[in-house]
Design an enzyme around this catalytic site. Structure first.
Site, PDB file in Angstrom:
ATOM      1  N   HIS A   1       0.899  -1.177   0.040  1.00 38.43           N
ATOM      2  CA  HIS A   1       0.064   0.017  -0.230  1.00 38.43           C
ATOM      3  C   HIS A   1       0.864   1.226  -0.010  1.00 38.43           C
ATOM      4  O   HIS A   1       0.748   2.216  -0.699  1.00 38.43           O
ATOM      5  CB  HIS A   1      -0.880   0.002   1.193  1.00 38.43           C
ATOM      6  CG  HIS A   1      -1.796   1.256   1.568  1.00 38.43           C
ATOM      7  ND1 HIS A   1      -3.047   1.171   0.811  1.00 38.43           N
ATOM      8  CD2 HIS A   1      -1.332   2.453   1.829  1.00 38.43           C
ATOM      9  CE1 HIS A   1      -3.655   2.481   1.408  1.00 38.43           C
ATOM     10  NE2 HIS A   1      -2.618   3.180   1.820  1.00 38.43           N
ATOM     11  N   GLU A   2       1.793   1.511   0.925  1.00 34.28           N
ATOM     12  CA  GLU A   2       2.676   2.503   0.996  1.00 34.28           C
ATOM     13  C   GLU A   2       3.531   2.581  -0.080  1.00 34.28           C
ATOM     14  O   GLU A   2       3.816   3.824  -0.619  1.00 34.28           O
ATOM     15  CB  GLU A   2       3.280   2.594   2.372  1.00 34.28           C
ATOM     16  CG  GLU A   2       2.607   2.716   3.787  1.00 34.28           C
ATOM     17  CD  GLU A   2       1.504   3.773   3.653  1.00 34.28           C
ATOM     18  OE1 GLU A   2       1.745   4.695   2.961  1.00 34.28           O
ATOM     19  OE2 GLU A   2       0.480   3.590   4.310  1.00 34.28           O
TER      20      GLU A   2
ATOM     21  N   HIS B   1       1.629   4.380  -2.841  1.00 34.70           N
ATOM     22  CA  HIS B   1       1.638   5.821  -2.784  1.00 34.70           C
ATOM     23  C   HIS B   1       3.199   6.454  -3.172  1.00 34.70           C
ATOM     24  O   HIS B   1       3.202   7.347  -3.989  1.00 34.70           O
ATOM     25  CB  HIS B   1       1.670   6.266  -1.146  1.00 34.70           C
ATOM     26  CG  HIS B   1       0.420   6.430  -0.627  1.00 34.70           C
ATOM     27  ND1 HIS B   1      -0.678   7.108  -1.198  1.00 34.70           N
ATOM     28  CD2 HIS B   1      -0.253   5.790   0.479  1.00 34.70           C
ATOM     29  CE1 HIS B   1      -1.929   6.933  -0.577  1.00 34.70           C
ATOM     30  NE2 HIS B   1      -1.726   6.305   0.506  1.00 34.70           N
TER      31      HIS B   1
ATOM     32  N   HIS C   1       3.234   6.696  -6.808  1.00 31.55           N
ATOM     33  CA  HIS C   1       2.555   7.781  -7.473  1.00 31.55           C
ATOM     34  C   HIS C   1       3.335   9.114  -7.178  1.00 31.55           C
ATOM     35  O   HIS C   1       3.202  10.097  -8.211  1.00 31.55           O
ATOM     36  CB  HIS C   1       1.365   7.956  -6.382  1.00 31.55           C
ATOM     37  CG  HIS C   1       0.045   8.928  -6.768  1.00 31.55           C
ATOM     38  ND1 HIS C   1      -1.041   9.296  -6.095  1.00 31.55           N
ATOM     39  CD2 HIS C   1       0.051   9.439  -8.221  1.00 31.55           C
ATOM     40  CE1 HIS C   1      -1.656  10.004  -6.813  1.00 31.55           C
ATOM     41  NE2 HIS C   1      -1.055  10.317  -8.054  1.00 31.55           N
TER      42      HIS C   1
END
Length: 695
Positions: A488-489, A492, A495
């Site tokens: 998940h991180e 980020h 992105h």
């Protein structure tokens, strides 16, 4: 799991440190003189922060004065772009400082944060309430249709104009004066609230001195607790804390029900103990001030003020969305509770399922239904292997490589640094990881920037988490939840790393709050795909690739316990919205209000909201009236991953479409336009319901 931004306007929500002494060679005063332009953590001292903030304020004030005094007519370049580039020193110091305040805080950092918060708040207000500056911005904005701007330039212009209006630029002087007071108060209250939660986390210590009280706990967990106790000066005992890597395994494995209850209640009651860390009055003041601020700016409640700048637009959209999901989640959670109660009944103890029993009996039921014990799969999830798996999946999707760098200055020995390159060898950015818990680190996990991408300037990104620590000769072995958090991180981070924007304020993760979780949450999907598991899930002792039998068990239980997971998340999101939907806050008793709100929902007593009002740090650090965004983006990510499942999880065309329309675009276009450019249509709810077993 959250994303942080180094934005001065939000500085007051973060913690800090320093002393007023200025040195001759403050590393923040110039661009960092290091390889790759990374922060020189080996040279940054505590006394550098405050002078850098003050000099940064002076620098930005000079640059804004130059914009205002320009004899040229206002243009996009001499006003909007100049403003976007007006704070180099503040950008550098705030980026480092804010992450340090959460990842490696000290009493001195907290002390300085409280001192500087009103200073930074005033500085921010001095900019956004500067009428001469706003006149120039407004002059450019009124010409927007005749300026032949690119779409990214249009977005930046709209963003700057709207930020000023939302900050009170159009208000009369008396209301602006009150707004300044509110912002100052909120700045220090936010720090107090967050610091109280951190203090409560660190203050709770459950020492066990009898081995029989360790019944059910795996050997690795016992060893870890013994090491923690020894470090705390209590050798021969076992220490358990509220950090996730300690609390969750304890609730999952401990056979000692009274101790489980003690641990659970300590966690949910953080900030609600009528002591020096009590947050009841603090959050009441925050909610009241936020409402007053919203009213000043022409909104009936704070949630509508916040949501005016999101995909959802208003609470009339968000509440039906959440209530609709609730109608699916609660029945599933009730069915799960009934199953757990049956399991307890078979034990013949005459006990009724309570909230502190959920993890323990869920683990038993998982083992019974799927023959899957987390201890059986943890040996395949060595932290370093999981991280390499996330990197390898990104390589197959986007062609990028991550290479570990040596001799890069770091702020703690746990931190590692990687260079990120594209398939053609061009550098995309630098990536830091900091994965283990420690007393000075806030709980949870997050991504933030040390440097934003801007044109040819590539970003410097970090991921921070609190995963299971190595114990003795045993490396860090992650739970499934921790594996998904790492992915998940890193989503980020992708992105932030892959962004290709012209302007700092539109690049990377500077997107609308309910869109920002799409890249992170979609990246979780690859974590447990069989093809990906076989790339990285290798037994830490034998090197054996995870067998198909275990993969099948992992997949078979993907929707197991999702009623609980969705319900506790939804309960927190609805609590957040309820608090900020209030149009009157007189005599608010937040604990009673929370209880009443959850009763109205029909939330069963065996489940509490994921965060309670007195320890809901997300709604202090940027997710106020925004926690729904995880579920909003969950609709997007599940629908988006369907495209990969349709064409192949590593299909190059699909990956390129996602990269070019989402990961590279930042906030250079309306997020729904970006999504439809990728997917070809608006997202559907059905994939989310299916993946959570609620269809």
């Amino acid at each position: 799991m959250r994303i942080k931004r180094t934005v001065i306007i939000l500085a007051a929500c973060c913690m800090m440190y320093s002393c007023a002494t200025q040195t001759e060679s403050n590393p923040f005063f110039t661009e960092f003189q290091t390889e790759y332009g990374v922060p020189p953590f080996d040279k940054i001292k505590l006394e550098h922060y405050e002078p850098a903030f003050l000099k940064g304020i002076e620098e930005e004030n000079r640059n804004i004065e130059a914009i205002i005094e320009s004899t040229e007519a206002p243009t996009f370049e001499n006003t909007i772009v100049a403003l976007d580039n007006s704070s180099p020193i503040l950008d550098r110091v705030s980026a480092v400082f804010f992450n340090m305040a959460d990842a490696e805080t000290t009493d001195s950092l907290t002390e300085l944060s409280i001192k500087l918060a009103p200073v930074l708040s005033e500085h921010s207000d001095n900019i956004v309430l500067n009428q001469e500056l706003f006149k120039r911005i407004n002059a450019v904005y009124q010409q927007k249709d005749d300026l032949n701007l690119t779409r990214e330039q249009q977005r930046l212009l709209e963003k700057v104009y709207k930020d000023f209006v939302r900050a009170g630029a159009n208000l009369p002087a008396d209301k602006q004066a009150r707004l300044r007071e509110i912002n100052k108060e909120l700045s220090t209250l936010g720090i107090t609230y967050s610091n109280n939660v951190l203090n409560e986390n660190n203050a709770f210590q459950l020492f066990v001195d009898k081995e029989e009280d360790l019944a059910g706990l795996p050997e690795w967990f016992r060893q870890s607790a013994a090491e923690e106790a020894k470090a705390a000066g209590q050798e021969g005992k076992w220490l358990f804390t509220l950090h996730s890597a300690s609390r969750l395994p304890f609730l999952q494995y401990s056979e000692n029900r009274p101790l489980r209850e003690k641990m659970y209640k300590a966690y949910i009651n953080r900030g609600n103990n009528n002591d020096q860390n009590d947050n009841k009055k603090v959050i009441t003041q925050i909610v009241a001030l936020r409402l007053e601020k919203a009213n000043l700016l022409g909104f009936d409640c704070y949630s509508n003020f916040v949501l005016d700048n999101t995909m959802a637009k208003n609470t009339a959209t968000v509440m039906p969305f959440l209530n609709n999901l609730w109608s699916y989640a609660l029945p599933k959670a009730k069915a799960e509770a009934a199953e757990l109660q049956k399991l307890m009944d078979r034990e013949g103890k005459g006990e009724k399922l309570a909230a502190w029993d959920w993890w323990y009996y869920t683990d038993k039921l998982r083992n019974e239904k799927y023959n899957l014990n987390e201890e059986e799969i943890k040996p395949y999830f060595k932290l370093e292997n999981v991280r390499e798996g996330a990197f390898a999946a990104a390589n197959k999707l986007y062609g990028i490589t991550l290479t570990k760098l040596q001799d890069i200055p770091v702020y703690h020995p746990d931190v590692e640094v990687f260079e990120v390159k594209s398939a053609d060898g061009k550098q995309l950015g630098i990536f830091y990881v900091d994965y283990f818990p420690r007393p000075g680190k806030s709980g949870g996990a997050w991504m933030s920037n040390y440097r934003e991408q801007q044109g040819d300037v590539r970003p410097i990104i970090c991921n921070v988490a609190s995963f299971t620590k190595p114990v003795g000769d045993t490396p860090s072995l992650l739970t499934i939840d921790e594996v998904e958090t790492l992915f998940h991180e890193f989503g980020h981070a992708l992105h932030g790393l892959l962004t290709q924007c012209v302007y700092k304020s539109t690049s990377g993760t500077n997107v609308l709050r309910d869109f920002v979780e799409l890249p992170s949450q979609i990246n979780e999907h690859w974590a447990t795909e069989p093809e990906v598991l076989k790339m990285y899930a290798k037994h830490y002792q034998t090197g054996e690739v995870i067998p198909d039998s275990l993969i099948n068990k992992i997949l078979a239980q993907k929707t197991f316990n999702q009623g609980f997971m969705t319900t506790e998340l939804l309960a927190a999101a609805i609590l957040d919205m309820n608090l900020h939907n209030l149009t009157e806050v007189n005599n608010l008793d937040v604990v009673a209000y929370e209880k009443e709100a959850m009763n109205k929902l029909g939330l069963i007593p065996e489940i509490a909201p994921r965060y309670c009002t007195t320890n809901f740090t997300h709604i202090i650090g940027g997710y106020a009236a925004g926690y729904y965004g995880y579920l909003w983006a969950n609709v997007l990510d599940n629908d988006a991953f369907e495209a990969f499942k349709e064409h192949g999880i590593f299909d190059k065309t699909t990956a390129d479409l996602f990269r070019q329309n989402v990961l590279e675009k930042g906030d250079s276009e309306d997020p729904m336009v970006l999504y439809k450019n990728f997917r070809g249509a608006e997202p559907q709810l059905e994939p989310l319901l299916k993946n959570r077993g609620m269809n």
